[in-house]
Scaffold this active site. Structure first.
Site, PDB file in Angstrom:
ATOM      1  N   CYS A  43       0.830  -1.297   0.072  1.00  0.00           N
ATOM      2  CA  CYS A  43       0.022  -0.069  -0.002  1.00  0.00           C
ATOM      3  C   CYS A  43       1.119   1.316  -0.038  1.00  0.00           C
ATOM      4  O   CYS A  43       0.701   2.169  -0.811  1.00  0.00           O
ATOM      5  CB  CYS A  43      -0.947  -0.009   1.159  1.00  0.00           C
ATOM      6  SG  CYS A  43      -1.793   1.663   1.150  1.00  0.00           S
ATOM      7  N   CYS A  48      -1.571   1.770  -3.143  1.00  0.00           N
ATOM      8  CA  CYS A  48      -2.437   2.631  -2.825  1.00  0.00           C
ATOM      9  C   CYS A  48      -1.891   4.170  -2.925  1.00  0.00           C
ATOM     10  O   CYS A  48      -2.392   5.133  -3.685  1.00  0.00           O
ATOM     11  CB  CYS A  48      -3.146   2.505  -1.466  1.00  0.00           C
ATOM     12  SG  CYS A  48      -3.410   0.951  -1.006  1.00  0.00           S
ATOM     13  N   LYS A  51       0.128   5.286  -6.275  1.00  0.00           N
ATOM     14  CA  LYS A  51      -0.911   5.290  -7.309  1.00  0.00           C
ATOM     15  C   LYS A  51      -1.789   6.460  -7.107  1.00  0.00           C
ATOM     16  O   LYS A  51      -2.040   7.239  -8.134  1.00  0.00           O
ATOM     17  CB  LYS A  51      -1.715   3.867  -7.105  1.00  0.00           C
ATOM     18  CG  LYS A  51      -2.808   3.767  -8.060  1.00  0.00           C
ATOM     19  CD  LYS A  51      -4.070   4.340  -7.567  1.00  0.00           C
ATOM     20  CE  LYS A  51      -4.649   4.128  -6.215  1.00  0.00           C
ATOM     21  NZ  LYS A  51      -5.277   2.825  -6.041  1.00  0.00           N
ATOM     22  N   TYR A 177      -9.214  -3.318 -10.763  1.00  0.00           N
ATOM     23  CA  TYR A 177      -9.033  -2.048 -10.215  1.00  0.00           C
ATOM     24  C   TYR A 177      -7.832  -1.491 -10.917  1.00  0.00           C
ATOM     25  O   TYR A 177      -7.519  -0.344 -11.360  1.00  0.00           O
ATOM     26  CB  TYR A 177      -8.327  -2.229  -8.715  1.00  0.00           C
ATOM     27  CG  TYR A 177      -9.452  -2.628  -7.903  1.00  0.00           C
ATOM     28  CD1 TYR A 177     -10.002  -1.607  -6.968  1.00  0.00           C
ATOM     29  CD2 TYR A 177     -10.357  -3.650  -7.338  1.00  0.00           C
ATOM     30  CE1 TYR A 177     -10.927  -1.734  -5.802  1.00  0.00           C
ATOM     31  CE2 TYR A 177     -11.223  -3.833  -6.674  1.00  0.00           C
ATOM     32  CZ  TYR A 177     -11.577  -2.956  -5.646  1.00  0.00           C
ATOM     33  OH  TYR A 177     -12.507  -3.277  -4.718  1.00  0.00           O
ATOM     34  N   GLU A 181      -7.228   2.062 -13.157  1.00  0.00           N
ATOM     35  CA  GLU A 181      -6.660   3.063 -12.350  1.00  0.00           C
ATOM     36  C   GLU A 181      -5.440   3.574 -13.158  1.00  0.00           C
ATOM     37  O   GLU A 181      -5.172   4.742 -13.604  1.00  0.00           O
ATOM     38  CB  GLU A 181      -6.256   2.849 -11.024  1.00  0.00           C
ATOM     39  CG  GLU A 181      -7.519   2.468 -10.265  1.00  0.00           C
ATOM     40  CD  GLU A 181      -7.052   2.234  -8.704  1.00  0.00           C
ATOM     41  OE1 GLU A 181      -8.187   2.475  -7.626  1.00  0.00           O
ATOM     42  OE2 GLU A 181      -5.980   1.714  -8.457  1.00  0.00           O
ATOM     43  N   HIS A 437     -26.728  21.726  -1.081  1.00  0.00           N
ATOM     44  CA  HIS A 437     -27.096  22.469  -2.487  1.00  0.00           C
ATOM     45  C   HIS A 437     -26.183  23.369  -2.765  1.00  0.00           C
ATOM     46  O   HIS A 437     -25.809  24.422  -1.929  1.00  0.00           O
ATOM     47  CB  HIS A 437     -28.530  22.704  -2.560  1.00  0.00           C
ATOM     48  CG  HIS A 437     -28.801  23.151  -3.923  1.00  0.00           C
ATOM     49  ND1 HIS A 437     -29.020  22.145  -5.013  1.00  0.00           N
ATOM     50  CD2 HIS A 437     -29.156  24.413  -4.464  1.00  0.00           C
ATOM     51  CE1 HIS A 437     -29.389  22.876  -6.141  1.00  0.00           C
ATOM     52  NE2 HIS A 437     -29.339  24.096  -5.754  1.00  0.00           N
ATOM     53  N   GLU A 442     -26.165  15.415  -3.019  1.00  0.00           N
ATOM     54  CA  GLU A 442     -27.508  15.560  -2.829  1.00  0.00           C
ATOM     55  C   GLU A 442     -28.532  14.739  -3.597  1.00  0.00           C
ATOM     56  O   GLU A 442     -29.759  14.347  -3.039  1.00  0.00           O
ATOM     57  CB  GLU A 442     -27.920  16.924  -2.840  1.00  0.00           C
ATOM     58  CG  GLU A 442     -28.003  17.691  -4.427  1.00  0.00           C
ATOM     59  CD  GLU A 442     -28.708  18.906  -4.351  1.00  0.00           C
ATOM     60  OE1 GLU A 442     -29.576  19.300  -3.613  1.00  0.00           O
ATOM     61  OE2 GLU A 442     -28.064  19.669  -5.370  1.00  0.00           O
TER      62      GLU A 442
HETATM   63  P1  NDP Z   1      -8.344  -7.756 -10.183  1.00  0.00           P
HETATM   64  O1  NDP Z   1      -8.605  -9.226  -9.643  1.00  0.00           O
HETATM   65  O2  NDP Z   1      -9.259  -6.671  -9.680  1.00  0.00           O
HETATM   66  O3  NDP Z   1      -8.608  -7.790 -11.656  1.00  0.00           O
HETATM   67  C1  NDP Z   1      -7.770  -8.528 -12.736  1.00  0.00           C
HETATM   68  C2  NDP Z   1      -8.150  -8.526 -14.127  1.00  0.00           C
HETATM   69  O4  NDP Z   1      -7.385  -8.899 -14.774  1.00  0.00           O
HETATM   70  C3  NDP Z   1      -9.660  -8.704 -14.249  1.00  0.00           C
HETATM   71  O5  NDP Z   1     -10.151  -8.075 -15.258  1.00  0.00           O
HETATM   72  C4  NDP Z   1      -9.615 -10.129 -14.785  1.00  0.00           C
HETATM   73  O6  NDP Z   1     -10.443 -10.519 -15.778  1.00  0.00           O
HETATM   74  C5  NDP Z   1      -8.393 -10.228 -15.775  1.00  0.00           C
HETATM   75  N1  NDP Z   1      -7.382 -10.996 -15.799  1.00  0.00           N
HETATM   76  C6  NDP Z   1      -7.083 -12.067 -15.006  1.00  0.00           C
HETATM   77  N2  NDP Z   1      -6.277 -13.131 -15.471  1.00  0.00           N
HETATM   78  C7  NDP Z   1      -6.290 -12.967 -16.862  1.00  0.00           C
HETATM   79  C8  NDP Z   1      -5.627 -13.446 -18.188  1.00  0.00           C
HETATM   80  N3  NDP Z   1      -5.201 -14.474 -17.962  1.00  0.00           N
HETATM   81  N4  NDP Z   1      -5.992 -12.871 -19.216  1.00  0.00           N
HETATM   82  C9  NDP Z   1      -6.614 -11.709 -19.312  1.00  0.00           C
HETATM   83  N5  NDP Z   1      -7.120 -11.086 -18.327  1.00  0.00           N
HETATM   84  C10 NDP Z   1      -7.002 -11.616 -17.247  1.00  0.00           C
HETATM   85  O7  NDP Z   1      -7.019  -7.702 -10.077  1.00  0.00           O
HETATM   86  P2  NDP Z   1      -5.967  -6.329  -9.952  1.00  0.00           P
HETATM   87  O8  NDP Z   1      -4.613  -6.704 -10.380  1.00  0.00           O
HETATM   88  O9  NDP Z   1      -6.525  -5.128 -11.158  1.00  0.00           O
HETATM   89  O10 NDP Z   1      -5.957  -5.848  -8.652  1.00  0.00           O
HETATM   90  C11 NDP Z   1      -5.548  -6.819  -7.486  1.00  0.00           C
HETATM   91  C12 NDP Z   1      -6.385  -6.575  -6.107  1.00  0.00           C
HETATM   92  O11 NDP Z   1      -5.819  -5.471  -5.725  1.00  0.00           O
HETATM   93  C13 NDP Z   1      -7.749  -6.261  -6.433  1.00  0.00           C
HETATM   94  O12 NDP Z   1      -8.554  -7.306  -6.346  1.00  0.00           O
HETATM   95  C14 NDP Z   1      -7.988  -5.526  -5.214  1.00  0.00           C
HETATM   96  O13 NDP Z   1      -8.507  -5.923  -4.274  1.00  0.00           O
HETATM   97  C15 NDP Z   1      -6.686  -4.454  -4.940  1.00  0.00           C
HETATM   98  N6  NDP Z   1      -6.532  -3.229  -5.173  1.00  0.00           N
HETATM   99  C16 NDP Z   1      -7.387  -2.355  -4.798  1.00  0.00           C
HETATM  100  C17 NDP Z   1      -7.467  -0.920  -5.231  1.00  0.00           C
HETATM  101  C18 NDP Z   1      -8.319  -0.164  -4.389  1.00  0.00           C
HETATM  102  O14 NDP Z   1      -8.905  -0.159  -3.450  1.00  0.00           O
HETATM  103  N7  NDP Z   1      -8.740   1.181  -4.992  1.00  0.00           N
HETATM  104  C19 NDP Z   1      -6.635  -0.632  -6.128  1.00  0.00           C
HETATM  105  C20 NDP Z   1      -5.881  -1.526  -6.716  1.00  0.00           C
HETATM  106  C21 NDP Z   1      -5.907  -2.940  -6.337  1.00  0.00           C
HETATM  107  P3  NDP Z   1     -11.735 -11.228 -15.221  1.00  0.00           P
HETATM  108  O15 NDP Z   1     -12.681 -10.374 -14.895  1.00  0.00           O
HETATM  109  O16 NDP Z   1     -12.221 -11.960 -16.591  1.00  0.00           O
HETATM  110  O17 NDP Z   1     -11.393 -12.310 -14.398  1.00  0.00           O
END
Ligand code: NDP
Length: 460
Positions: A43, A48, A51, A177, A181, A437, A442
């Protein structure tokens, strides 16, 4: 003489490990925390915080563009990536030092090195063995990528935060996510961005209306989103760039390819198997609701358990453990109505159930209220971007089950609404609340008409 060197040894000085160790230390426990890298974890150092600093940097593009409508003449702005990265790094150094001081002030001993479990009460660090009554595994996670030809050419979010220069054109693979982002960050700072996702929509698991609205606004900002597309291979080309080949026959060239396809737990080489700590097929430590593993003296919190992978959750799990073990105050993390935000551009704030989840829980008796509108600022700025707000309500009890927003300040707004949702607020209570407002927030207390989907109308 004490039976063990410490009451607790924590492996991993990220959000969960630090929070738990400090809380335990504050109750007089003798705690050591082991870290092989810098203090602060994902983080603070690779997630976090950096980023969000880059998100702030990227948002200035909007401010410059919008200013003209309010009478400002702005000379064409110039952006310098190394300046932003240096400023971000300086801030991370400052935060790391604060973390170190906080640990020391709580009486927690910091041991540098990689901790490996030797038995249920022993950790080996740099060839030396330390014993503890309890061991907390809080080693977090790392980016994972699929095994396709050319994957060695791609970067993850780790490298994206420290690039020597801003890519002119970047391909980002993934629709979660991190992918959305970084798409917002790079686009805001001026890169051409192509995002490749394998589903029809971004952000699987979020409310469908939010997912659709986000894609629309991102496209409006110039992010090229390729849906239902799989990358089959990546090749380095002659001019120091890369070509991304897709299953649909496209060849997309870019200076840089970033993968954000999920994260996996950091458990490799920790010695978990040898001491009998059970893990799942991804390697995540299996724990009960008290964060206790299959070995009674070994606990785990945060991303290494792959439950709800969010910093505030890891912190809450870690503190709950310290309360349970060292303050005679048994505590478990309440996993209901955990709010979350995506710092996309525009950002998302969300808490509670999506419409789809609510329909599964309540059957047909779900009422939906939503509004899509041009925020006031965009009237003069001329920005063609809408804000979207949505409430999901249990038609029988009138309780608000979910609250979702896409638009400026959504994370700030939804944090407050999360208290209402957590307190069991009804739609009637929302209606009785006076709006502020003029604000976008709101809308949450002024929506009166139930939303009826066109296909539902047709069916009636
Ligand atoms: P996520 O699990 O959120 O998303 C992974 C993405 O990659 C999905 O769209 C998934 O598709 C896709 N994917 C997975 N495997 C493949 C593949 N082999 N080929 C193509 N696409 C694929 O992971 P992130 O890496 O974005 O983030 C990890 C974690 O970090 C999150 O779950 C979150 O908890 C945390 N995080 C939180 C943030 C916040 O609170 N603002 C910011 C950043 C991270 P599909 O949907 O089809 O599985």
């Amino acid at each position: 003489m004490a039976r063990y060197d410490f009451d607790m040894i924590t492996i991993g000085a990220g959000s969960g490990g630090v929070a738990s160790s400090r809380r335990a230390g504050s109750y007089g426990a003798r705690v050591a925390i082991v870290e092989e890298s810098r203090i602060g974890g994902t983080c603070v150092l690779r997630g976090c915080v950096p980023k969000k600093l880059l998100v702030y940097g990227a948002q200035f593009a909007d401010a410059f563009a919008d200013a003209a409508g309010f009478g400002w003449t702005v000379a064409p702005p110039r952006f310098d990536w190394p300046t932003l990265i240096a400023a971000k790094d300086k801030e991370l150094d400052r935060l790391e030092q604060i973390y170190v001081n906080m640990l020391k002030n709580s009486g927690v001993e910091i041991i540098e090195g990689r901790g490996v479990l030797v038995d249920p009460h022993t950790v080996e660090i740099a060839g030396r063995r330390y014993t503890a009554e309890n061991i907390l595994v809080a080693t977090g996670g790392h980016p994972t990528v699929p095994n396709i030809p050319g994957i060695e050419h791609v970067i993850s979010s780790n490298e994206a935060l420290d690039l020597p220069e801003l890519p002119r054109r970047i391909v980002i693979v993934g629709g979660g996510y991190i992918a959305v982002e970084f798409a917002g960050i790079f686009r805001g700072l001026g890169s051409e961005v192509v995002e490749i996702i394998r589903r029809e929509e971004l952000l699987y698991g979020f409310d469908d209306d939010i997912r659709v609205a986000l894609a629309q606004e991102m496209r409006g900002r110039g992010v090229e989103i390729h849906t239902r597309t799989q990358v089959t291979r990546i090749e380095k080309d002659a001019r120091e760039g890369y070509t991304v080949f897709t299953g649909t026959g496209q060849e997309i060239s870019a200076d840089l390819v970033m993968y954000a396809t999920g994260r996996g737990p950091n458990t490799k080489g920790l010695g978990l198997d040898a001491v009998g700590v059970k893990t799942d097929d991804k390697g995540a430590v299996l724990v009960d609701e008290w964060s206790r593993s299959s070995v009674p003296s070994i606990y785990a919190v945060g991303d290494v358990t792959d439950r709800l992978n969010l910093t505030p959750v890891a912190i809450t799990e870690g503190r709950a453990l310290a309360e349970t073990l060292y303050n005679n105050n048994p505590m478990r993390m309440d996993r209901n109505d955990v709010p979350t935000a995506v710092f996309s551009q525009p950002p998302i704030g969300t808490v509670g159930l999506t419409e789809e989840q609510a329909l599964r829980v309540c059957g047909d008796g779900v009422d939906v209220y939503c509004a899509r509108f041009k925020p006031m600022k965009n009237t003069l700025s001329g920005r063609d971007e809408r804000t979207f707000v949505k409430l999901v309500v249990d038609g029988k009890s009138d309780r608000v089950l979910g609250c979702h927003m896409l638009g400026a300040d959504a994370p700030e707004i939804v944090q407050g609404l999360a208290i209402a949702i957590k307190s069991g607020a009804t739609k009637r209570m929302f209606d009785q609340t006076i709006g502020i407002h003029p604000s976008a927030a709101e809308e949450f207390v002024t929506m009166r008409e139930k939303f009826v989907r066109p296909q539902k109308l047709a069916a009636e």
